[in-house]
Design a protein around this motif. Structure first.
Motif, PDB file in Angstrom:
ATOM      1  N   ILE A  44     108.029 152.685  14.481  1.00  0.00           N
ATOM      2  CA  ILE A  44     108.682 153.723  13.650  1.00  0.00           C
ATOM      3  C   ILE A  44     109.248 152.627  12.464  1.00  0.00           C
ATOM      4  CG2 ILE A  44     108.539 154.770  15.727  1.00  0.00           C
ATOM      5  CD1 ILE A  44     111.741 153.969  15.598  1.00  0.00           C
ATOM      6  N   ALA A  45     109.203 154.091  11.214  1.00  0.00           N
ATOM      7  CA  ALA A  45     110.800 153.291  10.091  1.00  0.00           C
ATOM      8  C   ALA A  45     112.064 153.338  10.949  1.00  0.00           C
ATOM      9  CB  ALA A  45     110.415 154.461   9.543  1.00  0.00           C
ATOM     10  N   PRO A  46     112.391 152.370   9.927  1.00  0.00           N
ATOM     11  CA  PRO A  46     113.632 151.706   9.824  1.00  0.00           C
ATOM     12  C   PRO A  46     115.369 153.162  10.335  1.00  0.00           C
ATOM     13  CG  PRO A  46     112.628 150.100   8.586  1.00  0.00           C
ATOM     14  CD  PRO A  46     111.571 151.241   8.973  1.00  0.00           C
ATOM     15  N   SER A  47     115.247 153.939   9.262  1.00  0.00           N
ATOM     16  CA  SER A  47     115.615 155.029   8.463  1.00  0.00           C
ATOM     17  C   SER A  47     115.725 155.785   9.611  1.00  0.00           C
ATOM     18  CB  SER A  47     115.205 155.914   7.644  1.00  0.00           C
ATOM     19  OG  SER A  47     114.055 156.076   7.654  1.00  0.00           O
ATOM     20  N   LEU A  48     114.602 155.820  10.619  1.00  0.00           N
ATOM     21  CA  LEU A  48     114.292 156.692  11.901  1.00  0.00           C
ATOM     22  C   LEU A  48     114.959 155.663  12.959  1.00  0.00           C
ATOM     23  CD1 LEU A  48     113.084 159.177  13.296  1.00  0.00           C
ATOM     24  CD2 LEU A  48     111.439 158.124  13.569  1.00  0.00           C
ATOM     25  N   LEU A  49     114.861 154.749  12.781  1.00  0.00           N
ATOM     26  CA  LEU A  49     114.917 153.708  13.942  1.00  0.00           C
ATOM     27  C   LEU A  49     116.231 153.841  14.303  1.00  0.00           C
ATOM     28  CD1 LEU A  49     114.497 151.554  16.292  1.00  0.00           C
ATOM     29  CD2 LEU A  49     115.085 149.677  14.724  1.00  0.00           C
ATOM     30  N   SER A  50     117.258 154.032  13.177  1.00  0.00           N
ATOM     31  CA  SER A  50     119.037 153.870  12.951  1.00  0.00           C
ATOM     32  C   SER A  50     119.230 155.398  14.289  1.00  0.00           C
ATOM     33  CB  SER A  50     119.649 154.028  11.874  1.00  0.00           C
ATOM     34  OG  SER A  50     119.257 155.047  11.320  1.00  0.00           O
ATOM     35  N   PHE A  51     118.517 156.626  14.147  1.00  0.00           N
ATOM     36  CA  PHE A  51     119.133 157.830  15.005  1.00  0.00           C
ATOM     37  C   PHE A  51     118.751 156.891  16.176  1.00  0.00           C
ATOM     38  CE2 PHE A  51     117.183 161.142  17.022  1.00  0.00           C
ATOM     39  CZ  PHE A  51     118.881 162.444  17.077  1.00  0.00           C
ATOM     40  N   HIS A  52     117.856 156.900  16.868  1.00  0.00           N
ATOM     41  CA  HIS A  52     117.509 156.759  18.665  1.00  0.00           C
ATOM     42  C   HIS A  52     118.319 155.537  18.709  1.00  0.00           C
ATOM     43  CE1 HIS A  52     113.987 159.030  18.142  1.00  0.00           C
ATOM     44  NE2 HIS A  52     113.985 158.475  17.329  1.00  0.00           N
ATOM     45  N   LEU A  53     118.606 154.185  17.661  1.00  0.00           N
ATOM     46  CA  LEU A  53     119.786 153.074  17.890  1.00  0.00           C
ATOM     47  C   LEU A  53     121.148 153.516  18.238  1.00  0.00           C
ATOM     48  CD1 LEU A  53     118.753 150.109  16.307  1.00  0.00           C
ATOM     49  CD2 LEU A  53     118.442 150.256  18.982  1.00  0.00           C
ATOM     50  N   LEU A  61     123.847 151.786  26.297  1.00  0.00           N
ATOM     51  CA  LEU A  61     122.421 151.400  27.175  1.00  0.00           C
ATOM     52  C   LEU A  61     122.035 150.197  26.647  1.00  0.00           C
ATOM     53  CD1 LEU A  61     120.206 154.143  27.988  1.00  0.00           C
ATOM     54  CD2 LEU A  61     121.557 152.760  30.079  1.00  0.00           C
ATOM     55  N   VAL A  62     122.431 150.043  25.052  1.00  0.00           N
ATOM     56  CA  VAL A  62     122.852 149.061  24.179  1.00  0.00           C
ATOM     57  C   VAL A  62     123.883 148.988  23.692  1.00  0.00           C
ATOM     58  CG1 VAL A  62     120.128 149.144  23.696  1.00  0.00           C
ATOM     59  CG2 VAL A  62     121.889 149.972  22.248  1.00  0.00           C
TER      60      VAL A  62
END
Length: 112
Positions: A44-53, A61-62
């Motif tokens: 996935i794109a890093p910009s979308l990943l930040s939301f999930h992280l 959980l992380v």
């Protein structure tokens, strides 16, 4: 774990991308991965990943640690084990339910 923290953890994992991110971090172990490695690993794109992280961090959980200019994310194994313990507490009427035990719970209910 409290019921509120269990609901938060399960809610965070009840999304395909976040579940994939968490599984990748569990596989990576305690050293964790950078955001770019995670994005590449789950595709996935890093910009979308930040939301999930952010959602996984909010659910505890992380973990996130700064190493130089990078942020390193790792699975919070203590929270993961707490969640598993909460879900399996009193499993099978207090009998051991692991596959290597003589008493194992079946999907039909009860222990054999």
């Amino acid at each position: 774990m409290t019921p509120k923290s269990v609901v938060a953890a399960l809610g965070a994992l009840a999304q395909e991308t976040r579940l994939g991110v968490f599984r990748l971090l569990v596989q990576a172990g305690p050293t964790g991965l950078s955001a770019s490695q995670i994005a590449e690993g789950v595709g996935i794109a890093p910009s979308l990943l930040s939301f999930h992280l952010k959602e996984l961090l909010h659910a505890d959980l992380v973990t996130q640690v700064r190493e130089g200019r990078s942020l390193i994310y790792a699975a919070n194994f203590s929270a993961m084990n707490g969640l598993l313990g909460y879900l399996t507490e009193n499993c099978c009427g207090g009998n051991p339910c692991s596959p290597d035990s003589k008493l194992a719970c079946s999907t039909e209910g009860g222990c054999a």
